[in-house]
Design a protein around this motif. Structure first.
Motif, short mmCIF file in Angstrom:
data_model
loop_
_atom_site.label_atom_id
_atom_site.label_comp_id
_atom_site.label_asym_id
_atom_site.label_seq_id
_atom_site.Cartn_x
_atom_site.Cartn_y
_atom_site.Cartn_z
N ILE A 35 41.97 -93.59 -52.25
CA ILE A 35 41.29 -92.30 -52.30
C ILE A 35 40.48 -92.00 -51.04
N HIS A 36 39.95 -93.06 -50.37
CA HIS A 36 39.12 -92.83 -49.19
C HIS A 36 39.87 -93.06 -47.88
N ALA A 37 41.19 -93.16 -47.93
CA ALA A 37 41.96 -93.32 -46.69
C ALA A 37 41.71 -92.13 -45.77
N GLY A 86 36.35 -97.09 -48.32
CA GLY A 86 36.79 -96.49 -47.06
C GLY A 86 37.47 -97.44 -46.12
N CYS A 87 37.36 -98.74 -46.36
CA CYS A 87 38.00 -99.72 -45.48
C CYS A 87 39.26 -100.34 -46.07
N ASP A 88 39.58 -99.96 -47.29
CA ASP A 88 40.69 -100.58 -48.01
C ASP A 88 41.99 -100.56 -47.20
N CYS A 89 42.38 -99.37 -46.79
CA CYS A 89 43.65 -99.22 -46.08
C CYS A 89 43.63 -99.93 -44.73
N ASP A 90 42.49 -99.91 -44.04
CA ASP A 90 42.38 -100.60 -42.76
C ASP A 90 42.50 -102.11 -42.94
N ILE A 91 41.90 -102.64 -43.98
CA ILE A 91 42.01 -104.07 -44.25
C ILE A 91 43.47 -104.44 -44.47
N VAL A 92 44.17 -103.65 -45.28
CA VAL A 92 45.56 -103.93 -45.60
C VAL A 92 46.45 -103.79 -44.37
N GLY A 105 38.90 -90.98 -44.77
CA GLY A 105 37.65 -90.27 -45.04
C GLY A 105 37.37 -90.23 -46.53
N VAL A 106 36.22 -89.70 -46.89
CA VAL A 106 35.82 -89.67 -48.29
C VAL A 106 36.86 -88.95 -49.13
N ASN A 107 37.34 -87.81 -48.66
CA ASN A 107 38.33 -87.03 -49.40
C ASN A 107 39.71 -87.19 -48.77
N GLY A 108 40.06 -88.45 -48.53
CA GLY A 108 41.35 -88.74 -47.89
C GLY A 108 42.47 -88.75 -48.90
N GLY A 109 43.22 -89.85 -48.94
CA GLY A 109 44.29 -89.93 -49.92
C GLY A 109 45.60 -90.38 -49.31
N GLN A 167 29.26 -82.96 -38.76
CA GLN A 167 28.37 -84.04 -38.35
C GLN A 167 28.82 -85.37 -38.98
N MET A 168 28.41 -86.46 -38.33
CA MET A 168 28.77 -87.79 -38.83
C MET A 168 27.73 -88.27 -39.85
N TYR A 169 28.21 -88.73 -40.99
CA TYR A 169 27.34 -89.25 -42.03
C TYR A 169 27.89 -90.57 -42.56
N SER A 170 27.00 -91.39 -43.09
CA SER A 170 27.45 -92.61 -43.76
C SER A 170 28.14 -92.23 -45.07
N PHE A 171 28.99 -93.11 -45.57
CA PHE A 171 29.69 -92.83 -46.82
C PHE A 171 28.74 -92.54 -47.98
N PRO A 172 27.67 -93.31 -48.16
CA PRO A 172 26.77 -92.98 -49.28
C PRO A 172 26.22 -91.56 -49.20
#
Length: 243
Positions: A167-169, A143-149, A171-175, A95-100
């Motif tokens: 770390i959040h690339a 979660g937006c860091d990589c997209d901004i860059v 998704g929350v448990n990205g990388g 399911q889709m959830y907000s980051f918090p």
């Protein structure tokens, strides 16, 4: 006087404060970008010794215009560290959830707020004098860091150093193994930025850059533009090779 931009300041209790404390508050002009309106007085108090500062109650992402942002239960205290515009699929139920929510906050405690949003390029054009040299850009955008860059046009920006969370690339448990991280790195390298390699050795594992600094307590990567790297420091920087 050198200029710093920080995207995602929260209450100001972070590495940027230590950076300025170590290098001298009077030597810097700082743009703080924090969409939580309750954080502004905390930032002002935290940086009372920094005379040259501006605080912007906006979000930086990958589009211009208002956007829904999700703040955790600390929103009205100004210390909402897990605020984000991102939502993500849960690995548990799909399911889709907000980051918090995905970071452990209860759904009923999360505040959804409509906030003004700009891309980094629009922000620079609107608020920063043309040809301003940015000594360091810090990004902590949950979660937006990589997209901004990856979606910033650096060709007309003079930025010496960029630090952002990986770390959040994706998704929350990205990388580092996620496409979003690769896109960010490739955009930086196309614009002559090199990865700072002073903390640990890099580990290339087949198809991607996979060194995991999370186990060592690290969540950021720093890139420096080649014009700022002196000959005696060039071995401290590397180009990431995605095969």
């Amino acid at each position: 006087m050198k200029t710093i931009i920080q995207i995602g300041t929260a209450d100001g209790d972070d590495e940027v404060f230590s950076y300025l404390q170590n290098n001298g508050f009077n030597n810097y002009n700082v743009y703080f970008i924090e969409p939580n309106i309750y954080s502004k007085p905390l930032i002002e108090e935290r940086y009372e010794n920094l005379k040259n500062k501006k605080i912007f109650p906006i979000a930086i992402t990958y589009d211009d215009g208002d956007i829904d942002m999700f703040f955790d239960s600390n929103y009205e205290t100004g210390r909402s560290y897990h605020s984000s515009v991102r939502e993500s699929l849960s690995e548990d139920d799909g399911q889709m959830y907000s980051f918090p929510e995905l970071l452990g906050h209860k759904k009923e405690e999360i505040k959804k707020v409509r906030v003004p949003c700009l891309t980094l390029n629009t922000f620079m054009l609107k608020y920063v004098q043309p040809d301003t040299e940015i000594e360091h850009l810090f990004i902590d955008a949950e979660g937006c860091d990589c997209d901004i860059v990856s979606k910033t046009d650096f060709s007309n920006l003079i930025i010496n150093n960029i630090t952002f969370e990986y770390i959040h690339a994706g998704g929350v448990n990205g990388g580092m193994g996620k496409r979003e991280f690769k896109n960010a790195v490739e955009n930086l390298q196309e614009n002559d930025f090199y990865l700072q390699n002073t903390e640990t050795e890099l580990d290339y594992n087949g198809s991607t850059f996979t060194k995991d600094w999370i186990s060592e307590g690290g969540y950021n990567v720093t890139f420096a533009h080649k014009r700022t790297i002196s000959l005696d420091k060039k071995d401290d920087y590397v180009k990431v090779d995605f095969k």
